[in-house]
Design a protein around this motif. Sequence first.
Motif, PDB file in Angstrom:
ATOM      1  N   UNK A 197     -18.108  21.244  -7.238  1.00  0.00           N
ATOM      2  CA  UNK A 197     -19.352  21.729  -7.836  1.00  0.00           C
ATOM      3  C   UNK A 197     -19.593  21.018  -9.159  1.00  0.00           C
ATOM      4  N   UNK A 198     -20.856  20.714  -9.436  1.00  0.00           N
ATOM      5  CA  UNK A 198     -21.159  20.011 -10.678  1.00  0.00           C
ATOM      6  C   UNK A 198     -21.193  20.945 -11.884  1.00  0.00           C
ATOM      7  N   UNK A 199     -21.231  22.258 -11.649  1.00  0.00           N
ATOM      8  CA  UNK A 199     -21.118  23.262 -12.711  1.00  0.00           C
ATOM      9  C   UNK A 199     -20.144  24.336 -12.264  1.00  0.00           C
ATOM     10  N   UNK A 200     -19.504  25.014 -13.188  1.00  0.00           N
ATOM     11  CA  UNK A 200     -18.544  26.050 -12.803  1.00  0.00           C
ATOM     12  C   UNK A 200     -19.194  27.160 -11.971  1.00  0.00           C
ATOM     13  N   UNK A 201     -18.452  27.640 -10.968  1.00  0.00           N
ATOM     14  CA  UNK A 201     -18.869  28.773 -10.167  1.00  0.00           C
ATOM     15  C   UNK A 201     -17.797  29.860 -10.271  1.00  0.00           C
ATOM     16  N   UNK A 202     -18.068  31.035  -9.711  1.00  0.00           N
ATOM     17  CA  UNK A 202     -17.085  32.118  -9.758  1.00  0.00           C
ATOM     18  C   UNK A 202     -17.362  33.093  -8.611  1.00  0.00           C
ATOM     19  N   UNK A 203     -16.432  33.999  -8.415  1.00  0.00           N
ATOM     20  CA  UNK A 203     -16.504  35.004  -7.342  1.00  0.00           C
ATOM     21  C   UNK A 203     -16.745  34.358  -5.981  1.00  0.00           C
ATOM     22  N   UNK A 204     -15.885  33.402  -5.649  1.00  0.00           N
ATOM     23  CA  UNK A 204     -15.941  32.760  -4.338  1.00  0.00           C
ATOM     24  C   UNK A 204     -15.369  33.696  -3.275  1.00  0.00           C
ATOM     25  N   UNK A 253     -12.063  33.891 -10.758  1.00  0.00           N
ATOM     26  CA  UNK A 253     -12.201  33.160 -12.006  1.00  0.00           C
ATOM     27  C   UNK A 253     -13.107  31.943 -11.848  1.00  0.00           C
ATOM     28  N   UNK A 254     -13.599  31.427 -12.948  1.00  0.00           N
ATOM     29  CA  UNK A 254     -14.463  30.251 -12.949  1.00  0.00           C
ATOM     30  C   UNK A 254     -13.692  29.020 -12.466  1.00  0.00           C
ATOM     31  N   UNK A 299     -20.661  32.038  -3.044  1.00  0.00           N
ATOM     32  CA  UNK A 299     -20.181  32.013  -4.422  1.00  0.00           C
ATOM     33  C   UNK A 299     -21.319  32.356  -5.366  1.00  0.00           C
ATOM     34  N   UNK A 300     -20.969  32.685  -6.608  1.00  0.00           N
ATOM     35  CA  UNK A 300     -21.953  32.921  -7.653  1.00  0.00           C
ATOM     36  C   UNK A 300     -21.933  31.746  -8.617  1.00  0.00           C
ATOM     37  N   UNK A 301     -23.103  31.355  -9.061  1.00  0.00           N
ATOM     38  CA  UNK A 301     -23.196  30.239  -9.993  1.00  0.00           C
ATOM     39  C   UNK A 301     -24.310  29.296  -9.608  1.00  0.00           C
ATOM     40  N   UNK A 302     -24.578  28.330 -10.494  1.00  0.00           N
ATOM     41  CA  UNK A 302     -25.667  27.379 -10.293  1.00  0.00           C
ATOM     42  C   UNK A 302     -25.180  25.989  -9.911  1.00  0.00           C
ATOM     43  N   UNK A 303     -23.913  25.851  -9.598  1.00  0.00           N
ATOM     44  CA  UNK A 303     -23.376  24.544  -9.270  1.00  0.00           C
ATOM     45  C   UNK A 303     -23.825  24.052  -7.909  1.00  0.00           C
ATOM     46  N   UNK A 304     -24.150  22.766  -7.836  1.00  0.00           N
ATOM     47  CA  UNK A 304     -24.492  22.158  -6.550  1.00  0.00           C
ATOM     48  C   UNK A 304     -23.216  21.797  -5.817  1.00  0.00           C
TER      49      UNK A 304
END
Length: 272
Positions: A13-20, A69-70, A254-259
């Motif tokens: 992911x290009x940005x951190x994600x969490x709660x996978x 975790x992120x 997952x939660x987050x804005x990462x591509x």
Amino acid sequence: MILKVEHTTIFEYDNPIYETATEVRLHPDNKETSPQRCVSFALTVDPPAQIFEYTDFYGNRVHHFNILQSHKKVRITTSSVVETGTGRSDSTHDEFIYLMDFKAESRFVHFDAAIRDFATQFTSDITTYDLAAAICKTINDSFVYEPGVTDVHSTSAVVMALGRGVCQDFAHIMIAACRFLGHPARYVSGYLYGGSTPDGRDEASHAWCEVYCGKELGWIGFDPTHKTLFVDERYIKIGSGRDYSDIPPVRGTYKGNGEEKLSVSVRVSSME
């Protein structure tokens, strides 16, 4: 044959994600009715996570885990050793209600006009086995194997219009034709040994179908992608379902804005 499978799936992911939340369907079929035997299986996840498992409605073993975790990368690695069989399962699963699931339309299998036209060219006064073999050969002769023209969401209607696709697509076409003609058929996820490299390794997962040919023969494996047409000891079955949506190798949220970027590597090798 005794085959070893090493399968690695990486999500980046290009940005951190969490709660996978992730489900993994990569444990080789090991039911008592299966012609193959899973000698060993190991699953690891990075970042580390506690792994749970359950058996779904169709008898497939499903592993699942959460990473709270992120993080920016998830690596899922499986290693299996399998003693393969003939590609034929007995008729234990022949209850009327169970078979009904494999005679109807499903998410990726539709009885559209193109499928109906394709299916009606086959005579109905032959055995289910001979009918399935004829459908399998016709698909192999008529469709062009071409990666990249379809994706995991392509339905049988899309593939019929294109006249090309990959193993998943051809399995869906055969399943649709068999079901339209009244014969139970199910989608199979797995691996094929020695199909694409000079040193006898395969570098990708594989898909085919099984057709219920009656109590005496049970479920028979057919592979419309390869000229050999029939499933044999080179195949490793992971599991089966109505179509791809029931048995994807890895599926999650997952939660987050990462591509997300996905990469998969598979190695199937002989231990004999």
